[in-house]
Scaffold this motif. Structure first.
Motif, PDB file in Angstrom:
ATOM      1  N   HIS A  72       0.833  -1.203   0.000  1.00 60.93           N
ATOM      2  CA  HIS A  72       0.000   0.000   0.000  1.00 60.93           C
ATOM      3  C   HIS A  72       0.873   1.262   0.000  1.00 60.93           C
ATOM      4  O   HIS A  72       0.883   2.021   0.959  1.00 60.93           O
ATOM      5  N   PRO A  73       1.607   1.518  -1.114  1.00 60.21           N
ATOM      6  CA  PRO A  73       2.467   2.687  -1.132  1.00 60.21           C
ATOM      7  C   PRO A  73       1.765   3.997  -1.453  1.00 60.21           C
ATOM      8  O   PRO A  73       2.344   5.068  -1.245  1.00 60.21           O
ATOM      9  N   SER A  74       0.523   3.962  -1.973  1.00 61.19           N
ATOM     10  CA  SER A  74      -0.091   5.191  -2.476  1.00 61.19           C
ATOM     11  C   SER A  74      -1.595   5.204  -2.219  1.00 61.19           C
ATOM     12  O   SER A  74      -2.249   4.152  -2.231  1.00 61.19           O
ATOM     13  N   PRO A  75      -2.189   6.390  -2.036  1.00 57.46           N
ATOM     14  CA  PRO A  75      -3.647   6.488  -1.937  1.00 57.46           C
ATOM     15  C   PRO A  75      -4.361   6.068  -3.220  1.00 57.46           C
ATOM     16  O   PRO A  75      -5.574   5.838  -3.203  1.00 57.46           O
ATOM     17  N   ARG A  76      -3.635   5.964  -4.320  1.00 62.01           N
ATOM     18  CA  ARG A  76      -4.255   5.545  -5.581  1.00 62.01           C
ATOM     19  C   ARG A  76      -4.420   4.032  -5.688  1.00 62.01           C
ATOM     20  O   ARG A  76      -5.061   3.542  -6.632  1.00 62.01           O
ATOM     21  N   ASP A  77      -3.852   3.288  -4.745  1.00 62.65           N
ATOM     22  CA  ASP A  77      -3.906   1.822  -4.818  1.00 62.65           C
ATOM     23  C   ASP A  77      -5.329   1.274  -4.971  1.00 62.65           C
ATOM     24  O   ASP A  77      -5.541   0.358  -5.768  1.00 62.65           O
ATOM     25  N   PRO A  78      -6.331   1.771  -4.222  1.00 58.87           N
ATOM     26  CA  PRO A  78      -7.681   1.207  -4.387  1.00 58.87           C
ATOM     27  C   PRO A  78      -8.211   1.323  -5.813  1.00 58.87           C
ATOM     28  O   PRO A  78      -8.876   0.402  -6.310  1.00 58.87           O
ATOM     29  N   LEU A  79      -7.930   2.437  -6.500  1.00 58.02           N
ATOM     30  CA  LEU A  79      -8.389   2.587  -7.880  1.00 58.02           C
ATOM     31  C   LEU A  79      -7.657   1.615  -8.800  1.00 58.02           C
ATOM     32  O   LEU A  79      -8.265   0.999  -9.690  1.00 58.02           O
ATOM     33  N   VAL A  80      -6.348   1.460  -8.583  1.00 58.54           N
ATOM     34  CA  VAL A  80      -5.562   0.532  -9.395  1.00 58.54           C
ATOM     35  C   VAL A  80      -6.065  -0.895  -9.207  1.00 58.54           C
ATOM     36  O   VAL A  80      -6.221  -1.657 -10.177  1.00 58.54           O
ATOM     37  N   LEU A  81      -6.355  -1.256  -7.965  1.00 63.07           N
ATOM     38  CA  LEU A  81      -6.841  -2.613  -7.693  1.00 63.07           C
ATOM     39  C   LEU A  81      -8.260  -2.817  -8.212  1.00 63.07           C
ATOM     40  O   LEU A  81      -8.603  -3.906  -8.685  1.00 63.07           O
ATOM     41  N   ALA A  82      -9.091  -1.777  -8.129  1.00 64.13           N
ATOM     42  CA  ALA A  82     -10.454  -1.895  -8.666  1.00 64.13           C
ATOM     43  C   ALA A  82     -10.402  -2.199 -10.157  1.00 64.13           C
ATOM     44  O   ALA A  82     -11.143  -3.061 -10.660  1.00 64.13           O
ATOM     45  N   ASP A  83      -9.543  -1.504 -10.884  1.00 63.27           N
ATOM     46  CA  ASP A  83      -9.391  -1.773 -12.320  1.00 63.27           C
ATOM     47  C   ASP A  83      -8.877  -3.191 -12.558  1.00 63.27           C
ATOM     48  O   ASP A  83      -9.340  -3.895 -13.459  1.00 63.27           O
ATOM     49  N   LEU A  84      -7.936  -3.623 -11.721  1.00 59.95           N
ATOM     50  CA  LEU A  84      -7.401  -4.974 -11.860  1.00 59.95           C
ATOM     51  C   LEU A  84      -8.487  -6.023 -11.653  1.00 59.95           C
ATOM     52  O   LEU A  84      -8.654  -6.934 -12.476  1.00 59.95           O
ATOM     53  N   PHE A  85      -9.245  -5.903 -10.570  1.00 61.96           N
ATOM     54  CA  PHE A  85     -10.238  -6.923 -10.224  1.00 61.96           C
ATOM     55  C   PHE A  85     -11.461  -6.888 -11.133  1.00 61.96           C
ATOM     56  O   PHE A  85     -11.974  -7.931 -11.534  1.00 61.96           O
ATOM     57  N   TRP A  86     -11.937  -5.699 -11.442  1.00 59.84           N
ATOM     58  CA  TRP A  86     -13.202  -5.591 -12.172  1.00 59.84           C
ATOM     59  C   TRP A  86     -13.053  -5.664 -13.688  1.00 59.84           C
ATOM     60  O   TRP A  86     -13.992  -6.022 -14.382  1.00 59.84           O
ATOM     61  N   THR A  87     -11.869  -5.305 -14.205  1.00 58.25           N
ATOM     62  CA  THR A  87     -11.694  -5.260 -15.664  1.00 58.25           C
ATOM     63  C   THR A  87     -10.623  -6.232 -16.139  1.00 58.25           C
ATOM     64  O   THR A  87     -10.878  -7.076 -17.004  1.00 58.25           O
ATOM     65  N   ARG A  88      -9.417  -6.127 -15.592  1.00 57.98           N
ATOM     66  CA  ARG A  88      -8.299  -6.901 -16.139  1.00 57.98           C
ATOM     67  C   ARG A  88      -8.397  -8.389 -15.837  1.00 57.98           C
ATOM     68  O   ARG A  88      -8.052  -9.219 -16.683  1.00 57.98           O
TER      69      ARG A  88
END
Length: 439
Positions: A72-88
């Motif tokens: 968890h290095p950044s506050p942007r992690d949740p958005l990055v993970l959401a894209d990973l789980f829901w799309t990629r």
């Protein structure tokens, strides 16, 4: 130190229920590419999308339950993970010919304090995306039970950040909290009692940010702006590390004067920062009557909870006028101590060795951003750093699954040892992912 933002006591914080909505998640999923484009953030999924596609295919077919533990290095992690789980991950599943009978739905733990500073809209979105709000500074039994039940039932993967909070450094990890391992063992025991034969896997997920094109000229300009802001003469223009250390020394000297600290002559900057951290923690703990024990993160969480208990009060409207005035006074003082603790957190990651160990652009840039953020926090005015350091990329990676059931017998014979061992193994796995991306 910034002026207290809380001027009066407030009603007690209500529990935020989980209200997952596929509609809201679908809208967010379509918006995420626009968000990343606006931030000039490029995503590199590495082996994470295909590896998770296999894990989720097995999970949805009832073959396992999943606990995903991410850096968890950044506050942007949740958005990055959401894209990973829901799309990629669904895209990877189709590419691999794997069947996902239903959309991926998650449960994740988030700090109950996030909606207080990020706003009610963020709180609303966290609820609709499957979030479980938890008070980090106390034993939040309802939230822990909800997370434990979700993990044991296995319909939804549970996503957690074992570091507990961001440290804003892609190349250095904060100590892991033992709560992730404890949740895993609780769920494994529940599954054993229910004669559930599915294995429970803890999956390490690595996240690393970097700049796509190192722009040393922009970094030099940011250093110069910091020097000018702090009234420093532009010396040693070619030695970026020394300039950064001099900026840090000037900043810590101002804080030492504020707190009336007297460092030893020629004391190294890292020791002065550590002395400041400990002083700030002890001062806040003394104010709230807390015992100074545990890791820095644990101490910060207890201070945070003690402040909240004085700011957010039960039966506030029933207090007589004098007691209400005293409650307001106590809330203002509590917020001041909370501010002191936040500043200590800002300095948790500031050190000279981070750029000494590996003096590359990414590390210099991350440390400059940390210093800018600390100054903005002190001055109660966000630092608008210019020029831009350029577009970034985020790289994701997946570690080997850590099976929990083979460890349950050891857990029953010595719980503390088993929790610590699983925490250590998870920390090692995340560290290896972080270092692999650095090579």
């Amino acid at each position: 130190m910034p002026h207290a933002s809380i001027q009066s006591a407030r009603p007690a914080l209500r529990r935020l229920p989980t209200r997952a909505s596929r509609t809201v998640q679908g809208v967010l999923r379509r918006l995420l590419p626009w968000v990343f484009a606006s931030q000039r953030l490029q995503l590199d999924h590495g082996n994470a999308d295909e590896g998770l596609a296999r894990e989720f295919a097995a999970q949805q077919q009832g073959e396992r339950t999943l606990l995903l533990a991410f850096r968890h290095p950044s506050p942007r992690d949740p958005l990055v993970l959401a894209d990973l789980f829901w799309t990629r991950v669904p895209e990877a599943a189709r590419r691999l010919g794997l069947t996902l009978p239903r959309p991926i739905e998650l449960r994740f733990l988030y700090d109950r304090g996030i909606p207080l500073w990020a706003g009610p809209l963020i709180g609303w979105l966290l609820q609709r995306c499957g979030g479980i709000a938890i008070h980090r500074g106390r034993l939040d039994r309802p939230a822990l039970k909800q997370a434990r039940d979700a993990l044991a039932q296995g319909r939804h993967a549970l996503v957690v950040a074992p570091e507990g909070a961001t440290n804003n450094l892609s190349g250095e990890m904060a100590p892991l909290e033992p709560g992730v391992a404890q949740l895993a063992f609780w769920a494994a025991e529940d599954m054993d009692e229910a004669d559930d034969p599915r294995p429970l896997h803890v999956i390490p997920v690595g996240i690393r940010y970097s700049w796509r094109r190192p722009d040393w000229a922009a970094l030099e300009a940011r250093l110069t702006a910091l020097e000018q802001h702090l009234g420093l003469s532009p010396e040693d223009q070619g030695n970026r590390r020394e300039r950064l250390l001099r900026i840090g020394a000037e900043l810590i000297e101002a804080l030492e004067q504020l707190e009336r600290l007297r460092p030893e002559q020629d004391q190294p900057l890292t020791q002065r920062i550590e002395a400041y951290r400990l002083h700030g923690l002890r001062k806040a703990e003394s104010h709230f009557g807390l015992r100074a024990s545990g890791t820095l993160q644990e101490r910060c969480r207890r201070i945070e909870q003690a402040a909240w208990d004085r700011i957010y009060r039960e039966n506030l409207d029933q207090l007589p006028p004098l007691e209400r005035s005293l409650a307001d006074w106590e809330a203002r003082e509590a917020d001041q101590q909370l501010t002191r603790m936040r500043l200590v957190e800002h300095f948790t990651s500031v050190s000279g060795h981070y750029v000494s160990d590996q003096p590359d652009f990414d590390r210099f840039a991350e440390m400059v951003l940390l210093v800018e953020e600390a100054i903005g926090w002190i001055e109660a005015s966000p630092w608008n750093g210019k020029p831009s350091l350029g577009p970034q990329r985020v790289e994701l990676s997946l570690g080997e699954a850590l099976a929990v059931q083979p460890r349950v017998a050891d857990y029953r014979s010595n719980r503390r040892r088993a929790v610590q061992q699983l925490t250590n193994d998870l920390e090692q796995a995340l560290t290896e992912l972080m270092r692999a991306r650095l090579e």
